[in-house]
Design a protein around this motif. Structure first.
Motif, PDB file in Angstrom:
ATOM      1  N   THR A   1      37.660  45.167  29.909  1.00 18.08           N
ATOM      2  CA  THR A   1      36.963  44.912  31.178  1.00 18.08           C
ATOM      3  C   THR A   1      37.882  44.307  32.237  1.00 18.08           C
ATOM      4  N   THR A   2      39.019  43.757  31.825  1.00 16.78           N
ATOM      5  CA  THR A   2      39.945  43.145  32.798  1.00 16.78           C
ATOM      6  C   THR A   2      41.242  43.937  32.952  1.00 16.78           C
ATOM      7  N   ALA A   3      41.291  45.127  32.392  1.00 17.35           N
ATOM      8  CA  ALA A   3      42.536  45.910  32.344  1.00 17.35           C
ATOM      9  C   ALA A   3      43.133  46.178  33.730  1.00 17.35           C
ATOM     10  N   LYS A   4      42.297  46.394  34.730  1.00 17.13           N
ATOM     11  CA  LYS A   4      42.795  46.770  36.057  1.00 17.13           C
ATOM     12  C   LYS A   4      42.948  45.578  37.004  1.00 17.13           C
ATOM     13  N   TRP A   5      42.772  44.385  36.473  1.00 18.90           N
ATOM     14  CA  TRP A   5      42.893  43.214  37.342  1.00 18.90           C
ATOM     15  C   TRP A   5      44.356  42.960  37.714  1.00 18.90           C
ATOM     16  N   SER A   6      44.537  42.189  38.762  1.00 21.52           N
ATOM     17  CA  SER A   6      45.882  41.923  39.284  1.00 21.52           C
ATOM     18  C   SER A   6      46.560  40.808  38.488  1.00 21.52           C
ATOM     19  N   ASP A   7      47.678  40.317  39.025  1.00 23.20           N
ATOM     20  CA  ASP A   7      48.418  39.242  38.353  1.00 23.20           C
ATOM     21  C   ASP A   7      47.619  37.940  38.310  1.00 23.20           C
ATOM     22  N   ARG A   8      46.581  37.846  39.125  1.00 20.88           N
ATOM     23  CA  ARG A   8      45.731  36.646  39.119  1.00 20.88           C
ATOM     24  C   ARG A   8      44.964  36.507  37.814  1.00 20.88           C
ATOM     25  N   LYS A   9      44.880  37.615  37.066  1.00 22.39           N
ATOM     26  CA  LYS A   9      44.072  37.645  35.846  1.00 22.39           C
ATOM     27  C   LYS A   9      44.410  36.473  34.924  1.00 22.39           C
ATOM     28  N   LYS A  10      45.683  36.215  34.699  1.00 23.82           N
ATOM     29  CA  LYS A  10      46.095  35.159  33.766  1.00 23.82           C
ATOM     30  C   LYS A  10      45.588  33.798  34.240  1.00 23.82           C
ATOM     31  N   ILE A  11      45.698  33.553  35.547  1.00 20.61           N
ATOM     32  CA  ILE A  11      45.257  32.272  36.104  1.00 20.61           C
ATOM     33  C   ILE A  11      43.738  32.116  35.967  1.00 20.61           C
TER      34      ILE A  11
ATOM     35  N   PHE B   1      25.992  47.444  38.462  1.00 18.20           N
ATOM     36  CA  PHE B   1      26.248  46.058  38.080  1.00 18.20           C
ATOM     37  C   PHE B   1      27.578  46.055  37.333  1.00 18.20           C
ATOM     38  N   LYS B   2      28.536  45.339  37.863  1.00 15.62           N
ATOM     39  CA  LYS B   2      29.863  45.417  37.248  1.00 15.62           C
ATOM     40  C   LYS B   2      30.603  44.090  37.367  1.00 15.62           C
ATOM     41  N   LEU B   3      31.499  43.871  36.417  1.00 12.77           N
ATOM     42  CA  LEU B   3      32.383  42.719  36.435  1.00 12.77           C
ATOM     43  C   LEU B   3      33.632  43.090  37.227  1.00 12.77           C
TER      44      LEU B   3
END
Length: 327
Positions: free
Chosen positions: A104-114, A310-312
């Motif tokens: 569900t978080t695969a396409k998130w940016s570098d902010r993902k880790k934070i 409805f999406k995350l």
């Protein structure tokens, strides 16, 4: 200035003629009768059993949607919104939010880790908030201890809460419901919806909340029929639908002696207390039921609420963390 008597008579005749012309319904303005609706419904069932390109012309229906009856303790808006929420969430896939994982978080940016580190720091608040979501429907039903409301009506009672804190606005309440679960949602509210717009949503399996303009009614549009110049909408009036009635024994699972005794007891409950009330499933079968109508699109002018997706998202999750930290 006096008008000659002959002219007065002529003017009166013209006025009466115009009144009669406007008062008599024509083929293009007459309401569709219940008998005609029943015939169209039967034609749809026949077309479903043969091929989609059957007699009624071009048509489509969303089957399987759970219809939530309007009751005194929940507004029609709440029942309509609950029907749509339940349609997207029949297995509670969104009620408690989407699972946070690599997919569900695969396409998130570098902010993902934070963001994920921040979520870990606020794990206690997250679990406390999740616990309130688990209890939300039960808490809403506690206000009505003497009433055995269905699961769907429990959802409507929760939707009433979201509407109250959002100025009774369907779009705002839907976004608030989603945000409280860390989700984004697409809500489009529009007036004067064209028939082809409505049909397009139905073809994508998207039911619509329709508000006939200048009324306080809210219908669920679940289908359409188009043949030649005739255009019909298949709608549900949640004020008028009836509950499904089921036996107390229907929820008992198993084939052993214990289950058999439980079923016998449950059938006694049916005789003593009557059948249980359940939320109604909409399907194209049987007779045309109370509350389900086939209406001439040209007879109305509609505003509509189209709720989808409805999406995350990265932004919705960040807003969710902000909400949790402020609690």
């Amino acid at each position: 200035m006096r008008i000659h008597g002959m002219y007065k008579t002529l003017l009166l005749w013209l006025s009466l003629s115009l009144f009669i012309i406007l008062a008599i319904p024509t083929a293009s303005t007459a309401s569709i009768t219940r008998d005609e609706q029943v015939r169209l419904w039967s034609a749809l069932i026949e077309a479903k059993q043969t091929s989609p390109a059957g007699k009624p012309g071009k048509w489509n229906i969303i089957e399987g949607i759970t219809l939530i009856k309007k009751v005194d303790d929940a507004s029609l808006k709440a029942s309509a919104l609950a029907t749509i929420i339940h349609y997207y969430d029949d297995k509670d896939k969104i009620w408690y939010g989407k699972e946070i994982n690599d997919e569900t978080t695969a396409k998130w940016s570098d902010r993902k880790k934070i963001l994920l580190e921040d979520a870990e720091k606020n794990a206690d608040k997250y679990h406390r908030h999740l616990d309130t979501l688990y209890k939300e429907r039960d808490e809403a039903r506690k206000d009505y201890p003497d009433k055995k409301y269905t699961s769907g009506i429990g959802t409507a009672l929760v939707m009433e809460k979201y509407l109250r804190r959002n100025r009774n606005d369907i779009a705002r309440a839907t976004r608030d419901f989603a945000a409280n679960r860390g989700l984004a949602v697409d809500v489009h509210a529009g007036k004067h919806l064209r028939f082809d717009e409505i049909a397009g949503f139905i073809d994508r399996n998207i039911p619509i909340i329709l508000n006939p303009i200048a009324t306080d009614n809210y219908l669920i549009c679940v289908g359409y029929i188009k043949r030649s110049t005739e255009e019909y909408l298949i709608t549900v009036d949640l004020n008028k639908i009836l509950f499904e009635e089921v036996s107390h024994a229907d929820g008992i699972i198993g084939k052993g002696e214990w289950a058999k005794k439980r079923r016998e007891t449950a059938k006694q409950y049916d005789k003593q207390f009557g059948l249980l009330k359940g939320d109604k499933k909409f399907n194209l079968k049987g007779t045309l039921q109370v509350g389900i109508g086939i209406t001439d699109y040209r007879q109305g002018d509609y505003a509509g609420y189209v709720i989808t997706d409805f999406k995350l998202t990265e932004d919705s999750f960040e807003n969710y963390l902000r909400l949790l930290k402020n609690q």
